[in-house]
Design an enzyme around this catalytic site. Structure first.
Site, short mmCIF file in Angstrom:
data_model
loop_
_atom_site.label_atom_id
_atom_site.label_comp_id
_atom_site.label_asym_id
_atom_site.label_seq_id
_atom_site.Cartn_x
_atom_site.Cartn_y
_atom_site.Cartn_z
N ARG A 242 9.58 20.18 13.88
CA ARG A 242 10.61 20.54 14.86
C ARG A 242 10.21 21.86 15.50
O ARG A 242 10.74 22.92 15.17
CB ARG A 242 11.98 20.68 14.17
CG ARG A 242 12.53 19.41 13.54
CD ARG A 242 12.88 18.36 14.58
NE ARG A 242 13.60 17.23 13.98
CZ ARG A 242 13.02 16.18 13.41
NH1 ARG A 242 11.70 16.12 13.35
NH2 ARG A 242 13.74 15.19 12.90
N TYR B 3 21.56 19.14 19.68
CA TYR B 3 22.01 19.66 18.39
C TYR B 3 22.96 20.84 18.55
O TYR B 3 22.81 21.67 19.45
CB TYR B 3 20.80 20.12 17.55
CG TYR B 3 19.84 19.03 17.20
CD1 TYR B 3 20.02 18.24 16.07
CD2 TYR B 3 18.72 18.78 18.01
CE1 TYR B 3 19.12 17.24 15.74
CE2 TYR B 3 17.82 17.77 17.69
CZ TYR B 3 18.03 17.01 16.56
OH TYR B 3 17.14 16.01 16.24
N GLY C 193 1.76 4.89 14.27
CA GLY C 193 2.58 4.21 15.28
C GLY C 193 2.46 2.71 15.22
O GLY C 193 2.57 2.10 14.15
N GLY D 206 0.47 0.94 12.50
CA GLY D 206 0.89 0.97 11.10
C GLY D 206 0.64 2.32 10.47
O GLY D 206 1.16 3.34 10.92
N ASN E 72 18.65 10.96 5.15
CA ASN E 72 18.24 9.58 5.45
C ASN E 72 17.38 9.03 4.31
O ASN E 72 17.57 7.89 3.86
CB ASN E 72 17.44 9.52 6.75
CG ASN E 72 18.26 9.87 7.98
OD1 ASN E 72 19.48 9.77 7.97
ND2 ASN E 72 17.57 10.27 9.03
N ASP F 177 11.55 8.43 8.41
CA ASP F 177 12.31 8.55 7.17
C ASP F 177 12.30 7.22 6.43
O ASP F 177 12.20 7.18 5.19
CB ASP F 177 13.75 8.98 7.47
CG ASP F 177 13.82 10.32 8.17
OD1 ASP F 177 12.92 11.16 7.94
OD2 ASP F 177 14.76 10.53 8.96
N ALA G 177 17.24 14.29 8.21
CA ALA G 177 16.03 13.62 7.75
C ALA G 177 16.02 13.41 6.24
O ALA G 177 15.77 12.30 5.75
CB ALA G 177 14.81 14.42 8.18
N GLU G 178 16.30 14.48 5.50
CA GLU G 178 16.24 14.37 4.04
C GLU G 178 17.36 13.49 3.50
O GLU G 178 17.18 12.75 2.53
CB GLU G 178 16.30 15.76 3.40
CG GLU G 178 15.18 16.69 3.85
CD GLU G 178 15.47 17.42 5.16
OE1 GLU G 178 14.61 18.20 5.61
OE2 GLU G 178 16.57 17.21 5.73
#
Length: 318
Positions: A177, A113, A237, A240, A46, A269, A43-44
């Site tokens: 998560r 994962y 979503g 917007g 990205n 992201d 995520a970070e």
């Protein structure tokens, strides 16, 4: 390590885990797929990639293993011109990886994962180099890194406090998560503590409801604004995004219509990329949210977590 100086002036620094990602080339259960393409995920990372493509000077701090996946991540950092001066190659632990299914019809892909005891999960306060972090004017954090381990959580808390003390701005994406946390109660407590330290908080609507117990966007926003946050931007979503500031400004910013959703992972992201880049450029919050919606819509039209994030030229032409 990046060819860029580890102490070069940066616009943004972030910290998190990167993994090698194997994306299925065919639909169906992952256990039956025989061909995959390899990309990078996290995520970070990205967000770092997206900001760098827009021309910002970005640093990403982490740990990777001394292995083929770690070297793959480092090559991607170099390719994307991301400063890797605070990336440690750890010869004790491996770089994580993941498998992602291919879906049709806009369905969320299945992701499996392989990250337990990864190099990045051993991030700690010892990885905070004040000369590196404080060379940046903005810190972006995500709840994903916070969930990796107790030591990585402590790093984020420490980094947030140090950057605030240095007069830097902070953005925080809860990016929940739940499976990585000991309990939902612990997750809410720790994620909210990080959010309270930020200037801009970027939850999804369902995330905000879970974290605050509030049902409406305004209730969620007020929960954080009452703790000193400057602006809360809630991703709603297909509608917007909705925002409210400490000054009482609020608005709903409509989404960009997407005819063909290819891969839903990375939309949030992409939104963070648009919002943070625009605010650092001095645009209004409404303009920043509009850019966030735009880049989020581009992100879901490509396979991969960061492949749809645009360059400045692509953004201007979209």
């Amino acid at each position: 390590m990046s060819e860029l100086s580890s102490h070069a002036a940066l616009d943004v620094v972030t910290v998190g885990e990167a993994m090698a990602m194997f994306v299925a080339c065919e639909t169906g259960p992952l256990e039956e797929v025989t061909q995959f393409t390899r990309q990078v995920a996290g995520a970070e990372l990205n967000v770092a990639i997206g900001l760098s493509r827009l021309g910002l000077k970005v640093g990403w701090a982490s740990r990777v293993g001394d292995d083929v996946f770690g070297r793959f991540v480092l090559k991607q950092l170099e390719k994307e011109r991301i400063n890797a001066g605070q990336v440690t190659v750890d010869n004790r632990f491996a770089t994580g990886f993941q498998l992602k299914s291919k879906e049709t019809g806009g369905r969320d892909p299945r992701v499996e994962y392989f990250r337990k005891n990864s190099a990045a999960s051993h991030l700690s306060v010892a990885d905070f180099n004040p000369d590196y972090f404080c060379a940046a004017r903005h810190l972006h954090l995500s709840g994903v890194c916070a969930a990796l381990s107790d030591s990585s959580l402590e790093l984020l808390k420490f980094a947030a406090q140090q950057m605030r003390n240095a007069g830097k701005s902070l953005s925080f994406d809860p990016n929940l998560r739940p499976v990585l946390w000991r309990s939902e109660e612990v997750m809410r407590k720790e994620i909210n503590a990080l959010a309270f330290a930020a200037d801009w908080v970027l939850p999804g609507l369902s995330e905000g409801q879970l974290l605050t117990g509030e049902k409406t966007p305004e209730g969620i926003a007020d929960f954080y604004l009452n703790q000193g946050v400057k602006a809360v931007i809630i991703k709603t979503g297909p509608d917007g995004a909705w925002f409210k500031t400490a000054d009482g400004e609020q608005a709903q910013v409509p989404a960009y219509k997407v005819e063909n959703v290819v891969d839903t992972v990375g939309a949030g992201d992409g939104f963070a990329v648009g919002l943070v880049s625009a605010l650092l450029e001095g645009l209004t919050l409404e303009q920043a949210v509009k850019r966030g919606n735009k880049i989020g819509s581009l992100a879901v039209q490509a396979v991969g977590d960061s492949e749809g994030l645009p360059t400045r030229e692509q953004l201007d032409g979209a």
